[in-house]
Motif scaffolding. Sequence first.
Motif, PDB file in Angstrom:
ATOM      1  N   THR A  67       6.103  -8.649 -38.044  1.00  0.00           N
ATOM      2  CA  THR A  67       7.105  -8.360 -39.072  1.00  0.00           C
ATOM      3  C   THR A  67       6.611  -7.171 -39.885  1.00  0.00           C
ATOM      4  O   THR A  67       5.533  -6.639 -39.633  1.00  0.00           O
ATOM      5  CB  THR A  67       7.384  -9.600 -39.965  1.00  0.00           C
ATOM      6  N   LEU A  68       7.366  -6.780 -40.892  1.00  0.00           N
ATOM      7  CA  LEU A  68       6.984  -5.648 -41.727  1.00  0.00           C
ATOM      8  C   LEU A  68       5.855  -6.039 -42.672  1.00  0.00           C
ATOM      9  O   LEU A  68       5.896  -7.103 -43.299  1.00  0.00           O
ATOM     10  CB  LEU A  68       8.196  -5.173 -42.521  1.00  0.00           C
ATOM     11  N   ASN A  69       4.839  -5.198 -42.767  1.00  0.00           N
ATOM     12  CA  ASN A  69       3.700  -5.409 -43.653  1.00  0.00           C
ATOM     13  C   ASN A  69       3.662  -4.264 -44.659  1.00  0.00           C
ATOM     14  O   ASN A  69       3.556  -3.102 -44.270  1.00  0.00           O
ATOM     15  CB  ASN A  69       2.391  -5.446 -42.853  1.00  0.00           C
ATOM     16  N   TYR A  70       3.751  -4.603 -45.943  1.00  0.00           N
ATOM     17  CA  TYR A  70       3.791  -3.584 -46.991  1.00  0.00           C
ATOM     18  C   TYR A  70       2.568  -3.708 -47.899  1.00  0.00           C
ATOM     19  O   TYR A  70       2.225  -4.804 -48.339  1.00  0.00           O
ATOM     20  CB  TYR A  70       5.055  -3.734 -47.841  1.00  0.00           C
ATOM     21  N   ALA A  71       1.961  -2.574 -48.215  1.00  0.00           N
ATOM     22  CA  ALA A  71       0.794  -2.555 -49.093  1.00  0.00           C
ATOM     23  C   ALA A  71       1.136  -3.047 -50.495  1.00  0.00           C
ATOM     24  O   ALA A  71       0.313  -3.653 -51.169  1.00  0.00           O
ATOM     25  CB  ALA A  71       0.205  -1.147 -49.159  1.00  0.00           C
ATOM     26  N   GLY A  72       2.360  -2.790 -50.932  1.00  0.00           N
ATOM     27  CA  GLY A  72       2.822  -3.208 -52.258  1.00  0.00           C
ATOM     28  C   GLY A  72       4.136  -3.950 -52.125  1.00  0.00           C
ATOM     29  O   GLY A  72       4.347  -4.698 -51.176  1.00  0.00           O
ATOM     30  N   TYR A  73       5.030  -3.718 -53.085  1.00  0.00           N
ATOM     31  CA  TYR A  73       6.388  -4.257 -52.990  1.00  0.00           C
ATOM     32  C   TYR A  73       7.259  -3.160 -52.407  1.00  0.00           C
ATOM     33  O   TYR A  73       7.378  -2.088 -52.986  1.00  0.00           O
ATOM     34  CB  TYR A  73       6.912  -4.694 -54.369  1.00  0.00           C
ATOM     35  N   SER A  74       7.838  -3.417 -51.286  1.00  0.00           N
ATOM     36  CA  SER A  74       8.604  -2.396 -50.573  1.00  0.00           C
ATOM     37  C   SER A  74       9.949  -2.121 -51.227  1.00  0.00           C
ATOM     38  O   SER A  74      10.472  -2.943 -51.983  1.00  0.00           O
ATOM     39  CB  SER A  74       8.833  -2.843 -49.134  1.00  0.00           C
ATOM     40  N   GLY A  75      10.521  -0.979 -50.867  1.00  0.00           N
ATOM     41  CA  GLY A  75      11.875  -0.665 -51.298  1.00  0.00           C
ATOM     42  C   GLY A  75      12.860  -1.714 -50.794  1.00  0.00           C
ATOM     43  O   GLY A  75      13.784  -2.102 -51.510  1.00  0.00           O
ATOM     44  N   LYS A  76      12.657  -2.184 -49.571  1.00  0.00           N
ATOM     45  CA  LYS A  76      13.528  -3.219 -48.998  1.00  0.00           C
ATOM     46  C   LYS A  76      13.483  -4.486 -49.856  1.00  0.00           C
ATOM     47  O   LYS A  76      14.512  -5.083 -50.161  1.00  0.00           O
ATOM     48  CB  LYS A  76      13.097  -3.523 -47.568  1.00  0.00           C
ATOM     49  N   PHE A  77      12.286  -4.888 -50.241  1.00  0.00           N
ATOM     50  CA  PHE A  77      12.099  -6.070 -51.079  1.00  0.00           C
ATOM     51  C   PHE A  77      12.812  -5.881 -52.420  1.00  0.00           C
ATOM     52  O   PHE A  77      13.554  -6.751 -52.877  1.00  0.00           O
ATOM     53  CB  PHE A  77      10.600  -6.311 -51.279  1.00  0.00           C
ATOM     54  N   MET A  78      12.599  -4.728 -53.029  1.00  0.00           N
ATOM     55  CA  MET A  78      13.204  -4.459 -54.329  1.00  0.00           C
ATOM     56  C   MET A  78      14.731  -4.395 -54.233  1.00  0.00           C
ATOM     57  O   MET A  78      15.431  -4.886 -55.119  1.00  0.00           O
ATOM     58  CB  MET A  78      12.636  -3.174 -54.935  1.00  0.00           C
ATOM     59  N   ARG A  79      15.256  -3.823 -53.157  1.00  0.00           N
ATOM     60  CA  ARG A  79      16.717  -3.778 -52.966  1.00  0.00           C
ATOM     61  C   ARG A  79      17.297  -5.183 -52.855  1.00  0.00           C
ATOM     62  O   ARG A  79      18.365  -5.458 -53.391  1.00  0.00           O
ATOM     63  CB  ARG A  79      17.083  -2.948 -51.737  1.00  0.00           C
TER      64      ARG A  79
END
Length: 178
Positions: free
Chosen positions: A145-157
């Motif tokens: 799955t997608l692994n993000y170093a921080g909070y991704s734009g996708k997550f924030m959207r």
Amino acid sequence: MSMKQQKASTVSCRCGEVVLEAVGAPIAHTVCYCASCQEAGQRIEQLAEAPSVLDADGGTDFVLYRKDRVRCVQGGERLEANRLKPDAPTRRMVAACCNSAMFLDFTKGHWVSVYRARIAEPVGPVQMRVMTAERREDVVLPQDTLNYAGYSGKFMRKLIGARIAMGFRTPKVDGAPA
């Protein structure tokens, strides 16, 4: 579709004394590796006979719901807030009857992060891992799955979309201590 017609998920502590209901589709299914979730998970796991909070790799598996779609239907008086600092806006609600971590509530936010292990029904695969820059050094993340170093734009959207759908309200979790 009305709230009564939408699918409801049962969220229960290990012993069944505290029960929440989450209605409708979740905002997201994530695993968080932030230092705060790791520290809080370790603290909660040290409570007497507490079930596991952290995954083997140190991540915390959460299913995020809008606050207006989660309510405590039984045992709300047994929920206790655990904060890393007394004035922290984030509280992890634990069922004192069996020390089960139930949900994380960012009190200034419009969502709750329900601990995946507490949900009876299937919720589908993890959609993303967040805050992976803070994971333990020995952890190699799978690429399933997608692994993000921080909070991704996708997550924030996803969070912003839920906020808009709620009319910018910040409700409390019905039936849980304020």
